[in-house]
Every structure is written in structure tokens, then in C-alpha cells.
Scaffold this motif. Structure first.
Motif, mmCIF file in Angstrom:
data_model
loop_
_atom_site.group_PDB
_atom_site.id
_atom_site.type_symbol
_atom_site.label_atom_id
_atom_site.label_comp_id
_atom_site.label_asym_id
_atom_site.label_seq_id
_atom_site.Cartn_x
_atom_site.Cartn_y
_atom_site.Cartn_z
ATOM 1 N N THR A 143 3.230 -2.490 3.487
ATOM 2 C CA THR A 143 4.305 -1.511 3.367
ATOM 3 C C THR A 143 3.823 -0.124 3.785
ATOM 4 O OG1 THR A 143 3.830 -0.945 1.053
ATOM 5 C CG2 THR A 143 5.328 -2.791 1.445
ATOM 6 N N CYS A 144 4.752 0.636 4.399
ATOM 7 C CA CYS A 144 4.558 2.060 4.656
ATOM 8 C C CYS A 144 5.630 2.822 3.883
ATOM 9 C CB CYS A 144 4.706 2.386 6.139
ATOM 10 S SG CYS A 144 3.300 1.903 7.160
ATOM 11 N N THR B 162 0.815 -1.216 0.000
ATOM 12 C CA THR B 162 0.000 0.000 0.000
ATOM 13 C C THR B 162 0.852 1.272 0.000
ATOM 14 O OG1 THR B 162 -0.029 -0.084 2.405
ATOM 15 C CG2 THR B 162 -1.914 -1.047 1.265
ATOM 16 N N LYS B 163 2.127 1.152 0.393
ATOM 17 C CA LYS B 163 2.974 2.341 0.581
ATOM 18 C C LYS B 163 2.244 3.380 1.437
ATOM 19 C CE LYS B 163 5.741 1.788 -3.646
ATOM 20 N NZ LYS B 163 5.105 0.584 -4.243
ATOM 21 N N GLU C 281 3.633 -7.637 10.223
ATOM 22 C CA GLU C 281 4.852 -6.845 10.090
ATOM 23 C C GLU C 281 4.639 -5.693 9.112
ATOM 24 O OE1 GLU C 281 8.743 -8.214 10.123
ATOM 25 O OE2 GLU C 281 8.225 -10.307 10.562
ATOM 26 N N ILE C 282 5.352 -4.614 9.410
ATOM 27 C CA ILE C 282 5.389 -3.459 8.513
ATOM 28 C C ILE C 282 6.741 -3.447 7.809
ATOM 29 C CG2 ILE C 282 5.567 -0.917 8.483
ATOM 30 C CD1 ILE C 282 2.742 -1.979 8.791
ATOM 31 N N GLN C 283 6.720 -3.152 6.527
ATOM 32 C CA GLN C 283 7.952 -2.952 5.766
ATOM 33 C C GLN C 283 8.009 -1.492 5.342
ATOM 34 O OE1 GLN C 283 6.841 -6.022 2.750
ATOM 35 N NE2 GLN C 283 8.755 -6.980 3.374
ATOM 36 N N VAL C 284 9.149 -0.861 5.567
ATOM 37 C CA VAL C 284 9.293 0.547 5.178
ATOM 38 C C VAL C 284 9.862 0.617 3.764
ATOM 39 C CG1 VAL C 284 10.308 2.785 5.715
ATOM 40 C CG2 VAL C 284 9.717 1.198 7.570
#
Lengths: 213, 213
Positions: free
Chosen positions: B85-86, B63-64, B104-107
Motif C-alpha cells: 500500500t501507498c 506499509t502506507k 500491485e500498488i494499492q492506494v
């Protein structure tokens, strides 16, 4: 100083809820925004539906595009969007690719952007920016302050048409008096008011009171 | 040094096209990514469909996300995503709100992020980052170089599990030899190969050759 626009941010978890609220206030605003949450949930049907219902309004697809600007913007334009947002951390090539497909790109200002970057956007022909109080920052207790207003003024002085958004209400508009704001973006302050149409009209009346016709 | 994962990026203008390609290679990869373009087009049905087809794979919603992290992440989790994703310019409160809803979040690293910010992400418990050669930057002629590899190494040394993506092919994997890459993300190098399953298997074989089982 031109009268600022009023933009309704339609951000919901599903398209039917957005349509139900938009129906009340769509005619009373200048710009209709298909919000990020809503597009991620409903896809291109969101912009298509907004365009079908409001053929003459400016419609913004708030994609916060970070990459593949040309493809995302073409898809937004095909669905009926006039404008599209890019996140400030997108590269200049991404913004330029997007700008070829829609009428205008708006840069969403989040995190640690710099005025040097902002000048690069202007140099690339992108002259709309959105100064955004993050919803999560607002939830964490941050709010509009002199620091924000100075940044908005500086962006306007640089040559940007600046939209402001995040926790705005009719009462907070006067904070921006004397600043050449391009657009005020409101969401729940309008859609969750007891009478949403009245709330939109109250925003417009306060904008006219402060900035004139 | 653990064997890096292979992630297929499914980014298309419509869900049926994505499904047709995914069917060929879904079983041969470790992680399936619902790409940004595709989610913006197809909405939550994208992640739901991927989950329905691949109940046991890790699914990432790319999603960014830049704001409203809690809402976006809850929607992604409800649709069946494991990770989300952020964008790097999201605020820490946005990332923290998102991290509560998905595993989990991925940057996603775009533009002018700093190692100081990266340390803040780690301090907030977010330890996955995606080092991304922008598609538009690639189109503008930029490519992987020593500068990129040094940044990936530094992020790994800081404690991140780093995914790398952007214009990767089987031949470019060896550039990363000696670096503890967490995941290689490939898209068209696999899906647009004459034999996509063979291409996925070739990626996996080259990963095993370099990093071992």
C-alpha cells in the motif's frame, strides 16, 4: 532567531548498517531519526537500539503514521522515542490520539496539503511540521526553490516549528538564511561523506555561521 | 459482478500474536495483510513469516508508503509480498517507483484526497484503492454511511478495484449490495470472534449470498 537543530536521518535496509553509521555522528547531532525504511525493516528494535546507544538525544520515530495513532505512538514511546511523525493525510483524531502517547508529533508534509489543514493541526495542539522534498521527486529532477522557501516561511509565520529535509547539503543551508528553521534533517550528505563526523561538524558550523549560537 | 475477496488484516503489537490468530483463519481467506502496526513493530520478519506459512496466498504489506517507494517496495517484494500500500498523499513518482518492484500498488485513501488525484493514479497505471474508515474516526463515533458508499461507487466507476475496510462485520456487508467491491478487509471482527474460523466462513458465506460465486 534560535539556532536550528541538526537531525541525522538514519534510513537503511538493516539495523547494523544504521548503527555503524550512527556511531560516527550520533554525538555531533541534536536529533536522531529512526527512518521509515529502517523501521519497516527492523521494527521496534531500531528505536530501542538508538535509545540504548544515545540515552540523552532526542529520538524521532519516522513512522509517517496514517492511522491507529494511539497504538503506533504508544509502541514508539515504549521503545524509547520522544517524537513521532504523522503523515499530513492522517485525520485529526489520529494525530490527537498519537499526541497523547509521545512528547510531540511532527506532521510530514507530502502531496496536496492545505494551509487550512495546517491550521487544524495547530488548533489540535500540533505545532511541528516537516517540509519534505520527496526523495522520489528529487530523483525525478525537482529541487528546492523559491516556492518551497515561501511555504516554509508561511508555516513558520503560522506558528509551526518547521523541519526541512530532502537533498540538503552544507551548501544549500544558505538558501534558508533569514528563515526561522527549527531543524535541518540530513542523511546521506552526512553518512556518505568521506568523513561523516567532519560532515556533521561542517553542517553545525554553517548553521552557527548563518543563525548564530 | 465478481465475488469480492475476503482479506484478513493482521495488525498486532507482536508477530507471535499475529501468527497465533492467522493460523486459525489463514486458509479461509483470500488475501493476508501484514498490518502497519505489526510491520512497524516486527519489521520484515512479518512478511517473511506470512509468506513462509502461506506460500500460495496473496500477501499485502500495508506499509502506507509515503516516500522512497522503490526501496520500500523492493524490500517488501524481497520479503515475499505480492502487493503493497501507498498513502494517497504520496507523490506519483513515489507510487510509480513502488509499482516497479511489487506486483500491485494499492492506494490507501485517508483525509482529503480528490477524484482528480485518483485519476492521476489511474493514469499512472495504479488501479487498486482502499477506502478506509479510519480506526480513530470510528473510535470518534463516525461510521459507514451513504456518503462513503457513493465514494466507493464513484471509484469503481472510474475503473478502480476498490477494497473497503474499517469496522466491517458480517451484518454490514449488505450495505454494499449492488456495488462491485473488490475486497472486504476485516480484522478483529474475525480474529476476536469466539470462533475465528467460523467468523471467516460466515463472511465468505455472506459475500457469496450477496454477490454470488
Amino acid at each position: 532567531m534560535a539556532k536550528p537543530n541538526l537531525q541525522i536521518a538514519c534510513d537503511y535496509n538493516d539495523l547494523p548498517s544504521a548503527l555503524a553509521d550512527l556511531k560516527n555522528v550520533g554525538d555531533a547531532v541534536d536529533i536522531i531519526e529512526a527512518g521509515t525504511i529502517l523501521i519497516l525493516q527492523g521494527g521496534q528494535d531500531v528505536v530501542k537500539s538508538f535509545r540504548a546507544l544515545y540515552p540523552d538525544k532526542i529520538i524521532v520515530a519516522d513512522t509517517k503514521c496514517a492511522d491507529a495513532g494511539g497504538t503506533v505512538a504508544k509502541n514508539c514511546a515504549d521503545a524509547g522515542a520522544d517524537w513521532m511523525t504523522c503523515i499530513c493525510s492522517a485525520t485529526i483524531p489520529t494525530m490527537e490520539a498519537a499526541a497523547k502517547e509521545v512528547s510531540e508529533i511532527q506532521v510530514e508534509l507530502y502531496g496536496d496539503w492545505t494551509y487550512e489543514q495546517a491550521q487544524q493541526w495547530l488548533d489540535a495542539g500540533i505545532s511541528q511540521a516537516i517540509y519534505h522534498q520527496s526523495r522520489d521527486a528529487l530523483l525525478a529532477g525537482e529541487t528546492w526553490g523559491q516556492k518551497d522557501l515561501e511555504k516554509v516561511k508561511k508555516l513558520v509565520d503560522m506558528g509551526f516549528r518547521v523541519s526541512v529535509t530532502g537533498g540538503l547539503s552544507v551548501d544549500t543551508l544558505k538558501l534558508f538564511e533569514g528563515i526561522d528553521v527549527f531543524t535541518f534533517i540530513a542523511g546521506r550528505a552526512i553518512t556518505q561523506a568521506p568523513d561523516p563526523l567532519q560532515a556533521a561538524n561542517d553542517f553545525q558550523a554553517e548553521i552557527k555561521r548563518i543563525w548564530g549560537e
